[in-house]
Write a protein that holds these residues in place. Structure first.
Motif, PDB file in Angstrom:
ATOM      1  N   ASP A  22       0.849  -1.183   0.000  1.00  0.00           N
ATOM      2  CA  ASP A  22       0.000   0.000   0.000  1.00  0.00           C
ATOM      3  C   ASP A  22       0.887   1.235   0.000  1.00  0.00           C
ATOM      4  O   ASP A  22       2.116   1.139   0.003  1.00  0.00           O
ATOM      5  N   ALA A  23       0.276   2.406   0.014  1.00  0.00           N
ATOM      6  CA  ALA A  23       1.036   3.661  -0.022  1.00  0.00           C
ATOM      7  C   ALA A  23       1.915   3.840   1.206  1.00  0.00           C
ATOM      8  O   ALA A  23       2.929   4.541   1.153  1.00  0.00           O
ATOM      9  N   GLY A  24       1.589   3.182   2.317  1.00  0.00           N
ATOM     10  CA  GLY A  24       2.374   3.277   3.540  1.00  0.00           C
ATOM     11  C   GLY A  24       3.502   2.261   3.618  1.00  0.00           C
ATOM     12  O   GLY A  24       4.213   2.206   4.614  1.00  0.00           O
ATOM     13  N   GLY A  25       3.660   1.435   2.580  1.00  0.00           N
ATOM     14  CA  GLY A  25       4.729   0.456   2.555  1.00  0.00           C
ATOM     15  C   GLY A  25       4.384  -0.871   3.196  1.00  0.00           C
ATOM     16  O   GLY A  25       5.197  -1.782   3.222  1.00  0.00           O
ATOM     17  N   ARG A  26       3.170  -1.004   3.720  1.00  0.00           N
ATOM     18  CA  ARG A  26       2.743  -2.273   4.313  1.00  0.00           C
ATOM     19  C   ARG A  26       2.356  -3.238   3.199  1.00  0.00           C
ATOM     20  O   ARG A  26       1.917  -2.820   2.125  1.00  0.00           O
ATOM     21  N   TRP A  27       2.490  -4.521   3.476  1.00  0.00           N
ATOM     22  CA  TRP A  27       2.088  -5.541   2.514  1.00  0.00           C
ATOM     23  C   TRP A  27       0.615  -5.854   2.721  1.00  0.00           C
ATOM     24  O   TRP A  27       0.170  -6.117   3.825  1.00  0.00           O
ATOM     25  N   VAL A  28      -0.149  -5.814   1.647  1.00  0.00           N
ATOM     26  CA  VAL A  28      -1.594  -6.007   1.666  1.00  0.00           C
ATOM     27  C   VAL A  28      -1.921  -7.340   1.004  1.00  0.00           C
ATOM     28  O   VAL A  28      -1.373  -7.670  -0.046  1.00  0.00           O
ATOM     29  N   GLN A  33     -12.945 -11.120  -3.521  1.00  0.00           N
ATOM     30  CA  GLN A  33     -14.260 -10.642  -3.086  1.00  0.00           C
ATOM     31  C   GLN A  33     -14.166  -9.664  -1.918  1.00  0.00           C
ATOM     32  O   GLN A  33     -15.180  -9.158  -1.452  1.00  0.00           O
ATOM     33  N   GLY A  34     -12.961  -9.426  -1.424  1.00  0.00           N
ATOM     34  CA  GLY A  34     -12.784  -8.497  -0.318  1.00  0.00           C
ATOM     35  C   GLY A  34     -13.244  -9.043   1.021  1.00  0.00           C
ATOM     36  O   GLY A  34     -13.549  -8.278   1.928  1.00  0.00           O
ATOM     37  N   LEU A  35     -13.294 -10.360   1.170  1.00  0.00           N
ATOM     38  CA  LEU A  35     -13.786 -10.958   2.402  1.00  0.00           C
ATOM     39  C   LEU A  35     -12.682 -11.408   3.351  1.00  0.00           C
ATOM     40  O   LEU A  35     -12.887 -11.482   4.548  1.00  0.00           O
ATOM     41  N   VAL A  36     -11.501 -11.755   2.808  1.00  0.00           N
ATOM     42  CA  VAL A  36     -10.394 -12.273   3.603  1.00  0.00           C
ATOM     43  C   VAL A  36      -9.141 -11.499   3.238  1.00  0.00           C
ATOM     44  O   VAL A  36      -8.910 -11.203   2.068  1.00  0.00           O
ATOM     45  N   GLY A  37      -8.330 -11.159   4.232  1.00  0.00           N
ATOM     46  CA  GLY A  37      -7.078 -10.479   3.925  1.00  0.00           C
ATOM     47  C   GLY A  37      -6.431  -9.935   5.177  1.00  0.00           C
ATOM     48  O   GLY A  37      -6.821 -10.274   6.293  1.00  0.00           O
ATOM     49  N   GLY A  38      -5.426  -9.120   4.962  1.00  0.00           N
ATOM     50  CA  GLY A  38      -4.732  -8.533   6.086  1.00  0.00           C
ATOM     51  C   GLY A  38      -3.621  -7.603   5.644  1.00  0.00           C
ATOM     52  O   GLY A  38      -3.307  -7.505   4.463  1.00  0.00           O
ATOM     53  N   LEU A  39      -3.040  -6.923   6.613  1.00  0.00           N
ATOM     54  CA  LEU A  39      -1.890  -6.057   6.408  1.00  0.00           C
ATOM     55  C   LEU A  39      -0.699  -6.700   7.095  1.00  0.00           C
ATOM     56  O   LEU A  39      -0.812  -7.161   8.229  1.00  0.00           O
ATOM     57  N   PHE A  40       0.449  -6.720   6.431  1.00  0.00           N
ATOM     58  CA  PHE A  40       1.629  -7.398   6.928  1.00  0.00           C
ATOM     59  C   PHE A  40       2.835  -6.482   6.834  1.00  0.00           C
ATOM     60  O   PHE A  40       2.878  -5.578   5.997  1.00  0.00           O
ATOM     61  N   THR A  41       3.823  -6.734   7.687  1.00  0.00           N
ATOM     62  CA  THR A  41       5.033  -5.905   7.684  1.00  0.00           C
ATOM     63  C   THR A  41       6.083  -6.418   6.707  1.00  0.00           C
ATOM     64  O   THR A  41       7.000  -5.676   6.364  1.00  0.00           O
ATOM     65  N   ASP A  42       5.956  -7.677   6.248  1.00  0.00           N
ATOM     66  CA  ASP A  42       6.940  -8.186   5.291  1.00  0.00           C
ATOM     67  C   ASP A  42       6.265  -9.049   4.224  1.00  0.00           C
ATOM     68  O   ASP A  42       5.189  -9.610   4.437  1.00  0.00           O
ATOM     69  N   ARG A  43       6.909  -9.138   3.085  1.00  0.00           N
ATOM     70  CA  ARG A  43       6.381  -9.844   1.919  1.00  0.00           C
ATOM     71  C   ARG A  43       6.195 -11.333   2.199  1.00  0.00           C
ATOM     72  O   ARG A  43       5.169 -11.916   1.812  1.00  0.00           O
ATOM     73  N   ASN A  44       7.178 -11.972   2.826  1.00  0.00           N
ATOM     74  CA  ASN A  44       7.086 -13.409   3.074  1.00  0.00           C
ATOM     75  C   ASN A  44       5.861 -13.770   3.904  1.00  0.00           C
ATOM     76  O   ASN A  44       5.188 -14.769   3.621  1.00  0.00           O
ATOM     77  N   SER A  45       5.566 -12.993   4.924  1.00  0.00           N
ATOM     78  CA  SER A  45       4.382 -13.270   5.757  1.00  0.00           C
ATOM     79  C   SER A  45       3.098 -13.108   4.953  1.00  0.00           C
ATOM     80  O   SER A  45       2.162 -13.904   5.096  1.00  0.00           O
ATOM     81  N   ALA A  46       3.053 -12.099   4.109  1.00  0.00           N
ATOM     82  CA  ALA A  46       1.868 -11.862   3.287  1.00  0.00           C
ATOM     83  C   ALA A  46       1.641 -13.019   2.321  1.00  0.00           C
ATOM     84  O   ALA A  46       0.526 -13.536   2.200  1.00  0.00           O
ATOM     85  N   LEU A  62      -1.665 -13.760  -6.732  1.00  0.00           N
ATOM     86  CA  LEU A  62      -1.059 -12.839  -7.688  1.00  0.00           C
ATOM     87  C   LEU A  62      -0.267 -11.793  -6.924  1.00  0.00           C
ATOM     88  O   LEU A  62      -0.829 -11.095  -6.071  1.00  0.00           O
ATOM     89  N   CYS A  63       1.024 -11.680  -7.209  1.00  0.00           N
ATOM     90  CA  CYS A  63       1.865 -10.646  -6.607  1.00  0.00           C
ATOM     91  C   CYS A  63       1.967  -9.486  -7.583  1.00  0.00           C
ATOM     92  O   CYS A  63       2.382  -9.667  -8.734  1.00  0.00           O
ATOM     93  N   VAL A  64       1.574  -8.315  -7.127  1.00  0.00           N
ATOM     94  CA  VAL A  64       1.607  -7.121  -7.955  1.00  0.00           C
ATOM     95  C   VAL A  64       3.068  -6.725  -8.189  1.00  0.00           C
ATOM     96  O   VAL A  64       3.883  -6.793  -7.264  1.00  0.00           O
ATOM     97  N   PRO A  65       3.421  -6.309  -9.401  1.00  0.00           N
ATOM     98  CA  PRO A  65       4.809  -5.926  -9.690  1.00  0.00           C
ATOM     99  C   PRO A  65       5.290  -4.762  -8.823  1.00  0.00           C
ATOM    100  O   PRO A  65       4.491  -3.914  -8.399  1.00  0.00           O
ATOM    101  N   ASP A  66       6.602  -4.721  -8.592  1.00  0.00           N
ATOM    102  CA  ASP A  66       7.197  -3.592  -7.866  1.00  0.00           C
ATOM    103  C   ASP A  66       6.837  -2.307  -8.581  1.00  0.00           C
ATOM    104  O   ASP A  66       6.756  -2.260  -9.806  1.00  0.00           O
TER     105      ASP A  66
END
Length: 95
Positions: A22-28, A33-46, A62-66
């Motif tokens: 996201d814009a704050g650098g957190r991994w999303v 469907q927007g029902l399951v997810g989370g915010l993570f501090t590192d890519r591997n955890s996400a 799907l991993c969004v490109p850098d």
């Protein structure tokens, strides 16, 4: 040395989760469907979370490109007040 091939065509079952920053650098992480997810501090955890939640189905994550930024959107707001919220992620653009 050879380079790893990047599969651009998703598995026939389709992409279930999108992983990016996201814009704050957190991994999303969010499902389509927007029902399951989370915010993570590192890519591997996400990615580990998304893979676990999708039962390690090939092509489900799907991993969004850098350089692309994801907006967590309404899916990360209080779901009890907005049960009709649509997909949680929106691609914002290059940073």
């Amino acid at each position: 040395m050879g380079q790893a091939a990047f599969e651009l065509i998703p598995h026939h079952a389709g992409v279930r989760f999108t992983v990016g920053r996201d814009a704050g650098g957190r991994w999303v992480v969010s499902d389509n469907q927007g029902l399951v997810g989370g915010l993570f501090t590192d890519r591997n955890s996400a990615i580990r979370f998304a893979m676990f939640e999708s039962d390690h189905m090939p092509g489900a994550v799907l991993c969004v490109p850098d350089g692309q930024t994801l907006n967590p959107g309404r899916g990360f707001e209080n779901r009890s007040t907005d049960q009709a919220a649509g997909p949680a992620l929106k691609l914002v653009g290059r940073s």
